[in-house]
Motif scaffolding. Structure first.
Motif, PDB file in Angstrom:
ATOM      1  N   UNK A  35       0.821  -1.214   0.000  1.00 56.76           N
ATOM      2  CA  UNK A  35       0.000   0.000   0.000  1.00 56.76           C
ATOM      3  C   UNK A  35       0.855   1.264   0.000  1.00 56.76           C
ATOM      4  N   UNK A  36       1.710   1.445   1.012  1.00 60.61           N
ATOM      5  CA  UNK A  36       2.530   2.645   1.087  1.00 60.61           C
ATOM      6  C   UNK A  36       2.896   2.981   2.505  1.00 60.61           C
ATOM      7  N   UNK A  37       3.357   4.209   2.714  1.00 66.14           N
ATOM      8  CA  UNK A  37       3.789   4.659   4.034  1.00 66.14           C
ATOM      9  C   UNK A  37       3.482   6.137   4.211  1.00 66.14           C
ATOM     10  N   UNK A  38       3.277   6.528   5.467  1.00 68.67           N
ATOM     11  CA  UNK A  38       2.913   7.903   5.826  1.00 68.67           C
ATOM     12  C   UNK A  38       3.684   8.307   7.075  1.00 68.67           C
ATOM     13  N   UNK A  39       4.125   9.565   7.131  1.00 70.15           N
ATOM     14  CA  UNK A  39       4.634  10.156   8.364  1.00 70.15           C
ATOM     15  C   UNK A  39       3.854  11.436   8.617  1.00 70.15           C
ATOM     16  N   UNK A  40       3.273  11.562   9.802  1.00 74.75           N
ATOM     17  CA  UNK A  40       2.560  12.778  10.177  1.00 74.75           C
ATOM     18  C   UNK A  40       3.287  13.430  11.343  1.00 74.75           C
ATOM     19  N   UNK A  41       3.566  14.722  11.246  1.00 73.20           N
ATOM     20  CA  UNK A  41       4.380  15.386  12.274  1.00 73.20           C
ATOM     21  C   UNK A  41       4.071  16.869  12.355  1.00 73.20           C
ATOM     22  N   UNK A  42       4.953  17.639  12.981  1.00 64.09           N
ATOM     23  CA  UNK A  42       4.694  19.028  13.401  1.00 64.09           C
ATOM     24  C   UNK A  42       3.578  18.958  14.451  1.00 64.09           C
ATOM     25  N   UNK A  43       2.478  19.659  14.257  1.00 64.60           N
ATOM     26  CA  UNK A  43       1.332  19.453  15.130  1.00 64.60           C
ATOM     27  C   UNK A  43       0.619  18.233  14.558  1.00 64.60           C
ATOM     28  N   UNK A  57      -4.834   2.729  -0.239  1.00 68.25           N
ATOM     29  CA  UNK A  57      -5.388   1.406  -0.510  1.00 68.25           C
ATOM     30  C   UNK A  57      -6.424   1.451  -1.630  1.00 68.25           C
ATOM     31  N   UNK A  58      -7.067   2.591  -1.802  1.00 62.77           N
ATOM     32  CA  UNK A  58      -8.075   2.730  -2.854  1.00 62.77           C
ATOM     33  C   UNK A  58      -7.462   2.914  -4.234  1.00 62.77           C
ATOM     34  N   UNK A  59      -6.140   3.050  -4.300  1.00 63.56           N
ATOM     35  CA  UNK A  59      -5.459   3.200  -5.580  1.00 63.56           C
ATOM     36  C   UNK A  59      -5.020   4.610  -5.893  1.00 63.56           C
ATOM     37  N   UNK A  60      -5.312   5.563  -5.017  1.00 64.38           N
ATOM     38  CA  UNK A  60      -4.884   6.946  -5.213  1.00 64.38           C
ATOM     39  C   UNK A  60      -3.376   7.034  -4.929  1.00 64.38           C
ATOM     40  N   UNK A  61      -2.646   7.819  -5.710  1.00 66.39           N
ATOM     41  CA  UNK A  61      -1.208   7.969  -5.535  1.00 66.39           C
ATOM     42  C   UNK A  61      -0.857   8.877  -4.373  1.00 66.39           C
ATOM     43  N   UNK A  62       0.457   9.078  -4.186  1.00 68.31           N
ATOM     44  CA  UNK A  62       0.929   9.865  -3.046  1.00 68.31           C
ATOM     45  C   UNK A  62       0.416  11.300  -3.087  1.00 68.31           C
ATOM     46  N   UNK A  63       0.464  11.938  -4.271  1.00 72.75           N
ATOM     47  CA  UNK A  63       0.024  13.336  -4.368  1.00 72.75           C
ATOM     48  C   UNK A  63      -1.459  13.466  -4.051  1.00 72.75           C
ATOM     49  N   UNK A  64      -2.258  12.553  -4.589  1.00 74.17           N
ATOM     50  CA  UNK A  64      -3.690  12.592  -4.321  1.00 74.17           C
ATOM     51  C   UNK A  64      -4.005  12.301  -2.872  1.00 74.17           C
ATOM     52  N   UNK A  65      -3.212  11.442  -2.256  1.00 74.15           N
ATOM     53  CA  UNK A  65      -3.425  11.120  -0.847  1.00 74.15           C
ATOM     54  C   UNK A  65      -3.144  12.329   0.036  1.00 74.15           C
ATOM     55  N   UNK A  66      -2.041  13.024  -0.221  1.00 74.75           N
ATOM     56  CA  UNK A  66      -1.737  14.237   0.545  1.00 74.75           C
ATOM     57  C   UNK A  66      -2.837  15.271   0.356  1.00 74.75           C
ATOM     58  N   UNK A  67      -3.277  15.450  -0.879  1.00 73.80           N
ATOM     59  CA  UNK A  67      -4.340  16.424  -1.152  1.00 73.80           C
ATOM     60  C   UNK A  67      -5.615  16.075  -0.397  1.00 73.80           C
TER      61      UNK A  67
END
Length: 272
Positions: A35-43, A57-67
């Motif tokens: 599927x991929x990986x995520x890091x969430x930080x700052x606040x 998991x739905x098939x959206x890429x990294x850019x679409x996921x961030x958006x």
């Protein structure tokens, strides 16, 4: 207050992170095999972890996921996030209200980000270390990038915790599950160095033996192993290896050099 790398190598995904913050590994990283990986930080918005995995998991890429994560978050100006998916470039985002120095860099299969850093050299040196270490095993490569950021100055407030989380199909301990590495240093004066030490211990205990390196357990070597085991109070290699969590490295009639070194060290320490 944190710097991290989110990356992909082959079928593996992972996150390495460090911060002047207690137990950073409990908040920042998320990854799922295939599927991929995520890091969430700052606040940090910890909801980004399950939400990001669901979008990927739905098939959206990294850019679409961030958006998608940012669109649903009114506190986006305070967030920092890095995402990688199964293909293409990673994506990093730094909100306008993150405390300086804050920013990130990204490229094919990686995203690097940090906030409250000593300066841009932290993410720059992490990127250089990542790109220069393509021949290293994935976990070592992630920690090498993190160490480069730490050496460049890291978190401007100091050091406290670090973590490594990586997944790969079937690479869990003993072949169970996909979690290849889940190592955390929650409170330590040199957390990145300690994380590197834990990674080395993990490789001794859970790494795979190289069949070409196995030594025939016969003659003088067999006698030495029997004597070392006897000095430690054991009547078989299997019993000792079970106590030391090295049973996964045993091979009938042969011995892994890693096991032999561990046995020699244990006997030497016991002798005083």
């Amino acid at each position: 207050m944190t710097f991290s790398i989110v990356a992909r190598q082959g079928t593996a995904f992972g996150v390495a992170v460090a911060s002047k913050f207690l137990s950073v590994g409990a908040l920042v990283p998320a990854a799922e095999a295939g599927v991929g990986a995520v890091a969430t930080q700052a606040w940090a918005n910890v909801a980004y972890r399950p939400q990001g995995m669901a979008v990927l998991r739905s098939g959206v890429g990294a850019a679409g996921t961030v958006a998608a994560l940012l669109a649903a978050d009114e506190g986006r100006a305070h967030r920092q996030v890095g995402v990688v998916g199964p293909a293409g470039d990673g994506v990093t985002y730094t909100g306008a209200e993150c405390l300086p120095w804050a920013g990130g860099v990204a490229g094919d299969g990686y995203a690097i980000q940090g906030n409250i850093l000593t300066g841009p050299e932290v993410v720059r040196d992490m990127q250089a270390a990542w790109l220069a270490s393509a021949r290293l095993p994935f976990a070592e490569r992630l920690v090498a990038a993190l160490a480069a950021g730490d050496a460049a100055g890291g978190d401007a407030r100091g050091r406290q915790s670090a973590a490594l989380y990586a997944v790969e199909p079937g690479r869990g301990v003993g072949g169970w599950g996909d979690t290849a590495y889940d190592l955390r240093v929650d409170d330590h004066p040199e957390p990145v160095a300690e994380l590197h030490r834990l990674l080395a211990v993990h490789e001794v205990l859970h790494g795979a033996s190289d069949p070409a390196q196995l030594l025939p357990l016969e003659g003088e070597l067999a006698s030495e192993v029997r004597d070392l085991l006897g000095a430690l109070g054991y009547d078989s290699l299997e019993r000792w290896a079970g106590v030391e969590n090295l049973e996964g490295r045993l091979a009938a009639g042969r011995i892994d050099p890693v096991v032999l070194d561990h046995l020699r060290t244990a006997a030497s320490r016991a002798a005083g």
